[in-house]
Motif scaffolding. Structure first.
Motif, PDB file in Angstrom:
ATOM      1  N   ALA A  18       0.843  -1.204   0.000  1.00  0.00           N
ATOM      2  CA  ALA A  18       0.000   0.000   0.000  1.00  0.00           C
ATOM      3  C   ALA A  18       0.879   1.255   0.000  1.00  0.00           C
ATOM      4  N   ALA A  19       1.955   1.202   0.771  1.00  0.00           N
ATOM      5  CA  ALA A  19       2.861   2.355   0.837  1.00  0.00           C
ATOM      6  C   ALA A  19       3.551   2.560  -0.514  1.00  0.00           C
ATOM      7  N   ALA A  20       3.952   1.454  -1.148  1.00  0.00           N
ATOM      8  CA  ALA A  20       4.647   1.560  -2.442  1.00  0.00           C
ATOM      9  C   ALA A  20       3.713   2.165  -3.490  1.00  0.00           C
ATOM     10  N   LYS A  21       2.437   1.751  -3.453  1.00  0.00           N
ATOM     11  CA  LYS A  21       1.471   2.279  -4.424  1.00  0.00           C
ATOM     12  C   LYS A  21       1.279   3.793  -4.219  1.00  0.00           C
ATOM     13  N   ALA A  22       1.125   4.192  -2.959  1.00  0.00           N
ATOM     14  CA  ALA A  22       0.942   5.623  -2.667  1.00  0.00           C
ATOM     15  C   ALA A  22       2.169   6.412  -3.128  1.00  0.00           C
ATOM     16  N   ALA A 345     -11.611   1.542  -0.913  1.00  0.00           N
ATOM     17  CA  ALA A 345     -10.312   2.187  -0.665  1.00  0.00           C
ATOM     18  C   ALA A 345      -9.642   2.592  -1.982  1.00  0.00           C
ATOM     19  N   GLU A 346      -9.843   1.768  -3.014  1.00  0.00           N
ATOM     20  CA  GLU A 346      -9.279   2.116  -4.333  1.00  0.00           C
ATOM     21  C   GLU A 346      -9.894   3.419  -4.850  1.00  0.00           C
ATOM     22  N   GLY A 353      -7.107  10.995  -3.313  1.00  0.00           N
ATOM     23  CA  GLY A 353      -5.672  10.934  -3.017  1.00  0.00           C
ATOM     24  C   GLY A 353      -5.362  10.454  -1.614  1.00  0.00           C
ATOM     25  N   VAL A 354      -6.405  10.021  -0.867  1.00  0.00           N
ATOM     26  CA  VAL A 354      -6.151   9.531   0.492  1.00  0.00           C
ATOM     27  C   VAL A 354      -5.822   8.035   0.435  1.00  0.00           C
ATOM     28  N   ALA A 355      -4.624   7.675   0.915  1.00  0.00           N
ATOM     29  CA  ALA A 355      -4.183   6.277   0.863  1.00  0.00           C
ATOM     30  C   ALA A 355      -4.250   5.657   2.249  1.00  0.00           C
ATOM     31  N   VAL A 356      -4.985   4.538   2.358  1.00  0.00           N
ATOM     32  CA  VAL A 356      -5.093   3.809   3.627  1.00  0.00           C
ATOM     33  C   VAL A 356      -4.748   2.338   3.361  1.00  0.00           C
ATOM     34  N   VAL A 357      -4.632   1.537   4.424  1.00  0.00           N
ATOM     35  CA  VAL A 357      -4.432   0.094   4.227  1.00  0.00           C
ATOM     36  C   VAL A 357      -5.756  -0.594   4.550  1.00  0.00           C
TER      37      VAL A 357
END
Ligand code: PMP
Ligand code: GLU
Length: 396
Positions: A18-22, A345-346, A353-357
């Protein structure tokens, strides 16, 4: 080429993915508010940086170190554990590893035979189950009830205990829930483990990140019998803002630690020397920066918790430690017309632009994990955008 069965069945870390995608979207120029990774946004404190530079300049960081870690660091770990928690070990009972994650990996490789079972409370940190499987063990999941702050009880543990049960993981404060087991709960679980000869793997990595009058008690501090039944897993990544330095450690029975050292000697040889010298300064030097960072996390939690709890459809226990919120968004999804959290979440990421897991990787598909190891401005804006997203979807 046909790859190993092991790798064919392995689920990569969802937090790192998830971090890599963000980060990839950010690199493409998108405006991303990244609430994915559990990694302090602070720089490593000055005194620690300087100790590392001194170790490089003096030449002592140039060489391999013993596989178990340099003796001064093993002693520093033991002294730190005694000073902070009153738990006593010999330096020979400590192994320094490449992050706490590798301490866990090496531990499972050391203690598990095929089909040995490890009890893992749900929600769990994403790597436990996969690491157990990599050691040919079998993860046995026990769901902590949301109304019991996601914590498991002895009667739940007893229900899944079998002749193959080898170990139990207790992670308090918990990633992802932020919940802490109190002394009474630890004592009950610890006594059950002693009685049934189940090794307790106490992942204490968030032990110093505790807020608002809550208290952390390490499992191994409960009694001498429980200490002997426990392997402590800990590290400097979270407390000292040192995720990139990759230093963790384990403390426990000499027999298990010796096994772990043998595996380290045939895998990594040793953790990076310069990081080990930096770790000595972290554990023995001034702790001022730790307190400043802890206060900053507490401030974020106290600001964020009411905002997230009041999002439509959300239920949330107030975390006591670590740096995560783990809201249940089941009702929110229904209101927004979604069947599962992944798609929600997608779209949240795509549209705001909010990225969560998402919670699946933690064994909790009705939840999302928000890391507040990022600055207040980002957090406030992210929650504002999330509220707007929910509102606009609900009206459709
Ligand atoms: N345990 C838990 C519960 C964690 O959240 C983490 C975070 N990465 C680790 C262990 C491993 O930390 P590290 O390898 O950075 O020491
Ligand atoms: N433990 C952190 C997290 O949960 C870092 C990523 C990882 O090691 O999985 O976000």
């Amino acid at each position: 080429m046909e790859l190993s069965e092991r790798i064919q069945h392995l689920k990569p870390s969802v937090t790192l993915a998830a971090a890599a995608k963000a980060n990839a979207l950010k690199t493409q120029g998108k405006d991303i508010l990244n609430l994915t990774i559990g990694e302090p946004d602070f720089a490593t404190p000055e005194n620690i940086q300087e100790a590392a530079i001194r170790a490089i300049k003096s030449g002592k960081a140039s060489y391999y170190t013993p596989s178990a870690g340099i003796p001064e660091l093993r002693q520093a770990i033991v002294d730190y554990t005694k000073k902070n928690y009153g738990i006593q070990y010999e330096a020979s009972q400590a192994i320094v590893t490449d992050g706490a994650k590798f301490a866990l990996y090496v531990l499972f490789q050391t203690i598990l035979n095929p089909k040995d079972e490890v009890i893992i409370p749900v929600p769990y940190w994403v790597s436990y189950g996969e690491q157990v499987k990599l050691a040919q063990g079998r993860p046995v999941f026990v769901r902590g009830k949301e109304k019991n702050a996601f914590k498991v009880t002895v009667s739940q543990l007893e229900e899944v205990r079998s002749t193959k049960t080898k170990a139990l993981i207790i992670n308090s404060p918990s990633n992802p829930t932020g919940m802490i087991y109190d002394k009474k709960e630890l004592q009950a679980i610890g006594e059950w483990a002693v009685k049934n000869d189940v090794l307790i793997v106490a992942d204490d990595i968030y032990g110093r990140l505790v807020y608002n009058d809550n208290e952390f008690t390490p499992m191994a501090a409960i009694s001498e019998a429980i200490r002997k039944q426990t392997i402590i897993i800990n590290g400097i990544s979270k407390t000292y803002a040192m995720t990139g330095w990759r230093i963790g450690y384990a403390l426990g029975s000499q027999e298990i630690i010796n096994g772990m050292i043998s595996i380290a000697s045939q895998s990594t040889s040793n953790p990076t020397a310069v990081s080990q010298y930096a770790a000595i300064e972290a554990l023995t030097g001034t702790q001022e920066a730790v307190e400043e960072m802890r206060n900053a996390f507490a401030e974020r939690l106290n600001l964020l918790y009411p905002l997230v709890s009041s999002l439509p459809g959300v239920t949330l226990n107030k975390p006591q430690g670590a740096f995560y919120l783990f809201p249940n968004v089941k009702e929110t999804l229904l209101m927004c017309g979604y069947e599962n959290v992944t798609k929600w979440a997608e779209d949240l990421l795509e549209e705001t632009g909010v990225a969560v897991v998402t919670g699946e990787g933690f064994g909790a598909p009705e939840n999302i994990r928000l890391s507040y190891a990022t600055n207040l401005g980002t957090l406030e804006e992210a929650i504002r955008k999330m509220a707007y997203f929910i509102e606009s979807k609900s009206q459709n």
